[in-house]
Design an enzyme around this catalytic site. Structure first.
Site, short mmCIF file in Angstrom:
data_model
loop_
_atom_site.label_atom_id
_atom_site.label_comp_id
_atom_site.label_asym_id
_atom_site.label_seq_id
_atom_site.Cartn_x
_atom_site.Cartn_y
_atom_site.Cartn_z
N LYS A 1 0.95 -1.12 -0.06
CA LYS A 1 0.03 0.01 -0.03
C LYS A 1 0.72 1.27 -0.14
O LYS A 1 1.84 1.48 0.80
CB LYS A 1 -1.03 0.09 1.24
CG LYS A 1 -1.97 1.13 1.15
CD LYS A 1 -2.94 1.21 2.34
CE LYS A 1 -2.39 1.92 3.57
NZ LYS A 1 -2.21 3.14 3.59
N ASP B 1 -3.44 4.20 -2.04
CA ASP B 1 -4.28 4.78 -1.07
C ASP B 1 -4.30 6.14 -0.96
O ASP B 1 -3.77 6.87 -0.09
CB ASP B 1 -3.78 4.32 0.26
CG ASP B 1 -4.94 4.52 1.34
OD1 ASP B 1 -5.78 5.18 1.32
OD2 ASP B 1 -4.26 4.62 2.39
N LYS C 1 -7.25 8.20 -1.51
CA LYS C 1 -8.70 8.65 -0.88
C LYS C 1 -9.12 9.84 -1.61
O LYS C 1 -9.28 11.01 -1.00
CB LYS C 1 -8.64 8.89 0.72
CG LYS C 1 -8.00 7.82 1.49
CD LYS C 1 -8.24 8.03 3.12
CE LYS C 1 -7.69 6.94 3.85
NZ LYS C 1 -6.30 6.71 3.90
N THR D 1 -11.67 5.40 10.62
CA THR D 1 -11.75 4.81 11.67
C THR D 1 -11.37 5.93 13.00
O THR D 1 -11.56 5.53 13.99
CB THR D 1 -10.83 3.58 11.81
OG1 THR D 1 -9.47 3.89 11.29
CG2 THR D 1 -11.34 2.51 11.23
N ARG E 1 2.93 -1.20 10.83
CA ARG E 1 4.05 -1.19 11.90
C ARG E 1 4.42 -2.68 12.35
O ARG E 1 5.33 -2.97 12.63
CB ARG E 1 3.84 -0.22 12.86
CG ARG E 1 4.03 1.28 12.59
CD ARG E 1 3.19 2.17 13.49
NE ARG E 1 1.75 2.23 13.02
CZ ARG E 1 0.95 2.99 13.87
NH1 ARG E 1 1.39 3.84 14.75
NH2 ARG E 1 -0.27 2.89 13.51
N ASP F 1 -13.57 14.87 -4.49
CA ASP F 1 -13.91 16.06 -5.10
C ASP F 1 -14.91 15.99 -6.07
O ASP F 1 -15.73 14.98 -5.97
CB ASP F 1 -12.33 16.32 -5.99
CG ASP F 1 -12.17 17.82 -6.26
OD1 ASP F 1 -13.22 18.65 -6.49
OD2 ASP F 1 -10.90 18.27 -6.17
#
Ligand code: C5P
Length: 234
Positions: free
Chosen positions: A32, A59, A61, A121, A213, A64
């Site tokens: 990603k 990614d 996002k 989230t 991570r 518009d």
């Protein structure tokens, strides 16, 4: 769709990304690329990772007006990535335009998968109601936004693994769920709150887990990746 583990390459530079990936000599993980790395490395880092044989979830996002998103998606589609995303809050019309742009960018080939962010989230129930002024329960909003994405012809949504069941119930088993928020019980939670393990994410119905991570900051990233693959992938 084959279940797979996507490594979140949240690195500040292309050099740091390539140095990390050089550890993987036997496998080519699905990656990603988010805003940080894309803004630092631009299309060239995407091309380089494609040349090295990785699948890419870009990614960015997008959110518009429909015409702008359509034209931007046409450009991204030509980068030969495997998955892109938009905010579902941009409306059904915007999501349709995004999918059209992807097809226009690849008139002959298969278009990349396109998924929607329902609610970030990081957005709490309270912020949803009081700041965004969207009334009701956050899970109802997530389910409705997922249905909007499906109506627009999208392939799935990004959501917490704990919401994957809800999304499948609302949109059907074929509708993809791509889920960050993956942690092992023996590891740091970092800033994630709604988390679960790779094995549990699989049980709930995730199609792809996005892991940052727990792999990138592990003492042995290749072993950490293999552990996730063994617990989750088909
Ligand atoms: O390091 P960690 O495993 O928490 O990384 C998760 C990745 O998924 C990060 O790139 C983060 O930005 C992304 N993400 C997330 N939650 C969302 C959407 C994306 O954690 N709702």
């Amino acid at each position: 769709m084959k279940r797979d583990v996507i490594i979140a390459c949240d690195f500040a530079t292309p050099e740091a990304t390539l140095e990390f990936l050089d550890k993987f000599t036997d496998e080519k993980p699905f990656l990603k690329i988010g805003m940080e790395l894309f803004y630092a490395g631009g299309p060239e880092i995407v091309r380089e990772l494609r040349r090295r044989g990785h699948k890419i979830f870009l990614d960015l996002k997008l959110h518009d007006i429909p015409n702008t998103v359509r034209k931007a998606m046409k450009v991204l589609s030509r980068l030969d990535v495997d998955m892109v995303n938009v905010h579902a809050s941009g409306t059904i019309e915007m999501m349709r335009a995004a999918a059209e742009g992807l097809r226009e960018g690849r008139p002959e080939g298969e278009r990349p998968l396109i998924i929607a962010v329902t609610q970030l989230t990081s957005t709490s129930q309270q912020a949803l109601n009081e700041q965004l002024m969207i009334p009701g329960e956050i899970n109802d909003v997530i389910a409705r936004y997922a249905m909007n994405a499906k109506e627009a012809g999208l392939d799935g949504v990004v959501c917490s693994p704990l919401e994957a069941g809800l999304v499948k119930q609302a949109c059907g088993e074929e509708f993809l769920t791509v889920t960050p928020g993956i942690r092992y019980p023996d590891a740091a939670k970092d800033d994630q709150s709604r988390i679960t393990t790779p094995a549990r994410a699989r049980e709930i119905g995730s199609d792809f887990i996005v892991v940052g991570r727990p792999i990138t900051a592990a003492p042995d990233p290749v072993a950490a990746y293999r552990r996730c693959m063994a617990d989750f992938a088909d």
